[in-house]
Write an enzyme that holds these catalytic residues in place. Structure first.
Site, PDB file in Angstrom:
ATOM      1  N   ASN A   1       0.885  -1.164   0.000  1.00 26.46           N
ATOM      2  CA  ASN A   1       0.000   0.000   0.000  1.00 26.46           C
ATOM      3  C   ASN A   1       0.926   1.217   0.000  1.00 26.46           C
ATOM      4  OD1 ASN A   1      -1.816   2.037   0.485  1.00 26.46           O
ATOM      5  ND2 ASN A   1      -2.665   1.152   2.358  1.00 26.46           N
TER       6      ASN A   1
ATOM      7  N   ARG B   1      -2.737  -2.137  -3.249  1.00 28.25           N
ATOM      8  CA  ARG B   1      -3.927  -1.331  -3.035  1.00 28.25           C
ATOM      9  C   ARG B   1      -3.852  -0.133  -3.980  1.00 28.25           C
ATOM     10  NH1 ARG B   1      -6.133   1.469   2.490  1.00 28.25           N
ATOM     11  NH2 ARG B   1      -7.995   2.324   1.530  1.00 28.25           N
TER      12      ARG B   1
ATOM     13  N   HIS C   1     -12.819   3.230   0.082  1.00 30.03           N
ATOM     14  CA  HIS C   1     -12.729   2.279   1.210  1.00 30.03           C
ATOM     15  C   HIS C   1     -13.387   0.946   0.869  1.00 30.03           C
ATOM     16  CE1 HIS C   1     -12.231   5.826   4.211  1.00 30.03           C
ATOM     17  NE2 HIS C   1     -11.071   5.238   4.030  1.00 30.03           N
TER      18      HIS C   1
ATOM     19  N   HIS D   1     -16.656   3.105   8.519  1.00 28.95           N
ATOM     20  CA  HIS D   1     -15.199   2.975   8.490  1.00 28.95           C
ATOM     21  C   HIS D   1     -14.633   4.293   9.002  1.00 28.95           C
ATOM     22  CE1 HIS D   1     -11.232   1.676   6.691  1.00 28.95           C
ATOM     23  NE2 HIS D   1     -11.059   2.971   6.857  1.00 28.95           N
ATOM     24  N   LEU D   2     -14.238   4.299  10.275  1.00 33.29           N
ATOM     25  CA  LEU D   2     -13.787   5.547  10.899  1.00 33.29           C
ATOM     26  C   LEU D   2     -12.298   5.464  11.228  1.00 33.29           C
ATOM     27  CD1 LEU D   2     -16.803   5.997  13.401  1.00 33.29           C
ATOM     28  CD2 LEU D   2     -16.623   6.810  11.034  1.00 33.29           C
ATOM     29  N   GLY D   3     -11.478   5.840  10.272  1.00 30.82           N
ATOM     30  CA  GLY D   3     -10.022   5.875  10.489  1.00 30.82           C
ATOM     31  C   GLY D   3      -9.556   7.307  10.314  1.00 30.82           C
TER      32      GLY D   3
ATOM     33  N   ASP E   1      -5.786  13.651  15.495  1.00 29.09           N
ATOM     34  CA  ASP E   1      -5.847  12.343  16.149  1.00 29.09           C
ATOM     35  C   ASP E   1      -6.988  12.317  17.174  1.00 29.09           C
ATOM     36  OD1 ASP E   1      -5.274  10.122  17.980  1.00 29.09           O
ATOM     37  OD2 ASP E   1      -3.372   9.999  16.909  1.00 29.09           O
ATOM     38  N   MET E   2      -7.924  11.407  16.967  1.00 30.44           N
ATOM     39  CA  MET E   2      -9.099  11.345  17.833  1.00 30.44           C
ATOM     40  C   MET E   2      -8.720  11.126  19.296  1.00 30.44           C
ATOM     41  SD  MET E   2     -12.304  11.660  18.099  1.00 30.44           S
ATOM     42  CE  MET E   2     -13.248  11.500  16.598  1.00 30.44           C
ATOM     43  N   ARG E   3      -7.670  10.319  19.547  1.00 30.27           N
ATOM     44  CA  ARG E   3      -7.270  10.065  20.945  1.00 30.27           C
ATOM     45  C   ARG E   3      -6.888  11.367  21.643  1.00 30.27           C
ATOM     46  NH1 ARG E   3      -3.407   5.326  19.091  1.00 30.27           N
ATOM     47  NH2 ARG E   3      -3.286   6.900  17.481  1.00 30.27           N
TER      48      ARG E   3
ATOM     49  N   GLY F   1      -9.612   2.460  12.773  1.00 30.30           N
ATOM     50  CA  GLY F   1      -8.992   2.966  14.009  1.00 30.30           C
ATOM     51  C   GLY F   1      -9.942   3.477  15.068  1.00 30.30           C
TER      52      GLY F   1
ATOM     53  N   GLU G   1      -8.048  -4.839   5.294  1.00 30.41           N
ATOM     54  CA  GLU G   1      -7.934  -4.574   3.855  1.00 30.41           C
ATOM     55  C   GLU G   1      -6.795  -5.378   3.239  1.00 30.41           C
ATOM     56  OE1 GLU G   1      -7.959  -0.721   5.540  1.00 30.41           O
ATOM     57  OE2 GLU G   1      -8.984   0.131   3.802  1.00 30.41           O
TER      58      GLU G   1
HETATM   59  P1  ADP Z   1      -5.822   4.990   8.614  1.00 32.71           P
HETATM   60  O1  ADP Z   1      -7.044   5.533   7.975  1.00 32.71           O
HETATM   61  O2  ADP Z   1      -4.616   5.851   8.436  1.00 32.71           O
HETATM   62  O3  ADP Z   1      -5.573   3.507   8.373  1.00 32.71           O
HETATM   63  P2  ADP Z   1      -6.628   4.151  11.273  1.00 32.71           P
HETATM   64  O4  ADP Z   1      -7.712   3.269  10.794  1.00 32.71           O
HETATM   65  O5  ADP Z   1      -5.448   3.541  11.943  1.00 32.71           O
HETATM   66  O6  ADP Z   1      -6.112   5.146  10.158  1.00 32.71           O
HETATM   67  O7  ADP Z   1      -7.302   5.199  12.292  1.00 32.71           O
HETATM   68  C1  ADP Z   1      -6.573   6.240  12.861  1.00 32.71           C
HETATM   69  C2  ADP Z   1      -7.486   6.970  13.853  1.00 32.71           C
HETATM   70  O8  ADP Z   1      -7.904   6.038  14.857  1.00 32.71           O
HETATM   71  C3  ADP Z   1      -6.816   8.132  14.552  1.00 32.71           C
HETATM   72  O9  ADP Z   1      -7.695   9.243  14.598  1.00 32.71           O
HETATM   73  C4  ADP Z   1      -6.624   7.594  15.975  1.00 32.71           C
HETATM   74  O10 ADP Z   1      -6.685   8.610  16.912  1.00 32.71           O
HETATM   75  C5  ADP Z   1      -7.837   6.709  16.104  1.00 32.71           C
HETATM   76  N1  ADP Z   1      -7.692   5.783  17.225  1.00 32.71           N
HETATM   77  C6  ADP Z   1      -6.851   4.742  17.359  1.00 32.71           C
HETATM   78  N2  ADP Z   1      -6.992   4.192  18.591  1.00 32.71           N
HETATM   79  C7  ADP Z   1      -7.940   4.914  19.236  1.00 32.71           C
HETATM   80  C8  ADP Z   1      -8.545   4.860  20.536  1.00 32.71           C
HETATM   81  N3  ADP Z   1      -8.171   3.937  21.427  1.00 32.71           N
HETATM   82  N4  ADP Z   1      -9.486   5.775  20.838  1.00 32.71           N
HETATM   83  C9  ADP Z   1      -9.862   6.715  19.948  1.00 32.71           C
HETATM   84  N5  ADP Z   1      -9.342   6.807  18.712  1.00 32.71           N
HETATM   85  C10 ADP Z   1      -8.400   5.933  18.367  1.00 32.71           C
END
Ligand code: ADP
Length: 393
Positions: free
Chosen positions: A9, A93, A181, A208-210, A283-285, A328, A379
């Site tokens: 990828n 990909r 996606h 799909h929430l990444g 970054d959601m965290r 994520g 994926e």
């Molecule tokens: P990508 O689209 O780059 O593959 P991912 O699917 O890894 O990304 O998702 C990344 C997102 O997931 C980031 O916003 C990250 O903060 C969030 N994330 C990962 N672990 C957690 C968690 N424990 N709580 C909240 N958000 C999280």
């Protein structure tokens, strides 16, 4: 000698890889990792099955390894990892397959030329996805390469769902909703029957929430519509992307702020979304842990936009049997899942808070009419499966 499949990828500054080995009919992940900072501070890391680091390397600061140098390094690493396995193919990909590629395809120079036509439709991803394909065709023409597309899974969308209300000649020229996606949604659709037969044969919305985020409406496991459209900037707000935006905003930015296409591209792809609204992080965290009002606003807007899009997708499906969270944020954030499910109570879903906090996979209460699940996406495995199937065909 057992077969091995390499999945790549490639992005603008990184190449992610996974090596799968065949045992019987199934594929197991042996090692995965990435080389990032291809043009700045290259860093290679590889992890084994259990997530332990098996190899790591850094290059000098400012060193430009590039895609070519990274592929060379990766080839050496893969050779050392293969041991008694035989590399039978490389699966890639590729973000855009246009209308033509409704399924994965074995690539040759002609296919690469055809895929280059889609670069204007996905300028930030497509060129980089194609780079390792072209390099491998030159350097190792004997190795089979399979391209798997993020758009293919959505080609089952009814014509009406693919249409913008633009003049017909633009639609005919390819200005339409493609959806992305797809490999993630295809994987979820493939495992859904193991979890929930009613969801698999019924009406399901997958979130799909990444970093990139979208939602897809499935009927009997087939994509009916999704929140991403002509490009992967449509739909939900994402880490740094706006999601849906009134097109009038673009005109305003051009006329009143003197912004050109490149400046607007940077704004809507890289400076907006969670990062833009919070001014803190994509970054959601980080945002969930922050006490800043702007961080809270970014998360509130994210959840509100999911609520709106969910209503729209359920309307398109004409009902709802299940909601599935993945990627994520979807897989790891009980807080976001809980907020989304509470907002969706009017659709007949009731959350099981304990199950949600514990990570599911089923997170709906027993009395809930609509099921709710959290299911990890894969994926890479989807690409490896496609690659294996095409090589055996
Ligand atoms: P990508 O689209 O780059 O593959 P991912 O699917 O890894 O990304 O998702 C990344 C997102 O997931 C980031 O916003 C990250 O903060 C969030 N994330 C990962 N672990 C957690 C968690 N424990 N709580 C909240 N958000 C999280």
């Amino acid at each position: 000698m057992a077969d091995a499949i390499l999945v790549l990828n490639a992005g603008s500054s990184s190449i992610k890889f996974s090596l799968f080995v065949a045992s019987g009919a199934s594929l197991g992940m042996a090692v995965r990792g990435q080389i990032e900072g291809l043009y700045t501070d290259p860093h290679f890391i590889a992890k084994g099955e259990a997530g332990t680091v098996v190899s790591e390397k850094t290059w000098g600061k400012g060193e430009k390894l590039g895609h070519g140098g990274a592929l060379d390094y990766l080839a050496g690493f893969i050779r050392s990892e293969l041991a008694d396995h035989r590399l039978v193919g490389v699966g890639h990909r590729v973000v855009h397959g246009g209308l033509e590629y409704t399924r994965p395809v074995r690539v040759d120079a002609g296919v690469v030329a055809a895929l280059e036509k889609f670069v204007p439709l996905a300028p930030l991803h497509q060129p980089h996805n194609l780079t390792p394909i072209r390099l491998l065709l030159e350097r190792q023409p004997g190795i089979a390469q399979i391209a798997c597309f993020d758009t293919s899974f959505h080609r089952t969308n009814p014509e009406i769902a693919q249409r913008f209300a633009l003049p017909a000649d633009l639609h005919d020229a390819g200005v339409r909703r493609y959806g992305f996606h797809g490999l993630s949604y295809e994987y979820i659709a493939s495992v859904l029957p193991q979890h929930d037969a009613r969801a698999a044969s019924g009406k399901t919305v997958v979130l799909h929430l990444g970093n990139g985020a979208s939602m897809c409406a499935l009927a009997s496991g087939k994509s009916m519509t999704s929140t991403m459209g002509f490009t992967a900037v449509d739909g939900l707000p994402m880490g740094t992307r706006t999601g849906a935006l009134d097109p009038g905003v673009i005109l305003y930015l051009m006329d009143q702020r003197g912004m050109d296409a490149r400046a607007i591209e940077k704004l809507i792809y890289n400076q907006s979304g969670l990062l833009g609204v919070s001014g803190i992080s994509s970054d959601m965290r980080t945002l969930l842990a922050s006490g800043e009002p702007r961080a809270k606003l970014a998360v509130d807007l994210y959840v509100y936009r999911i609520r709106r899009e969910l209503g729209s997708l359920v309307a398109a499906l004409g009902g709802l049997d299940a909601i599935v969270f993945t990627a994520g944020i979807g897989e790891n954030s009980p807080e976001i899942r809980e907020r989304v499910l509470i907002d969706a109570e009017w659709l007949g879903v009731e959350i099981d808070r304990r199950a949600n906090a514990d990570g599911g996979p089923r997170i709906n209460a027993v009395e809930s009419r609509v099921a709710a699940w959290t299911i990890p996406t894969n994926e890479e495995l989807m690409i490896a499966r496609h690659t294996q199937r095409l090589l055996q065909a």
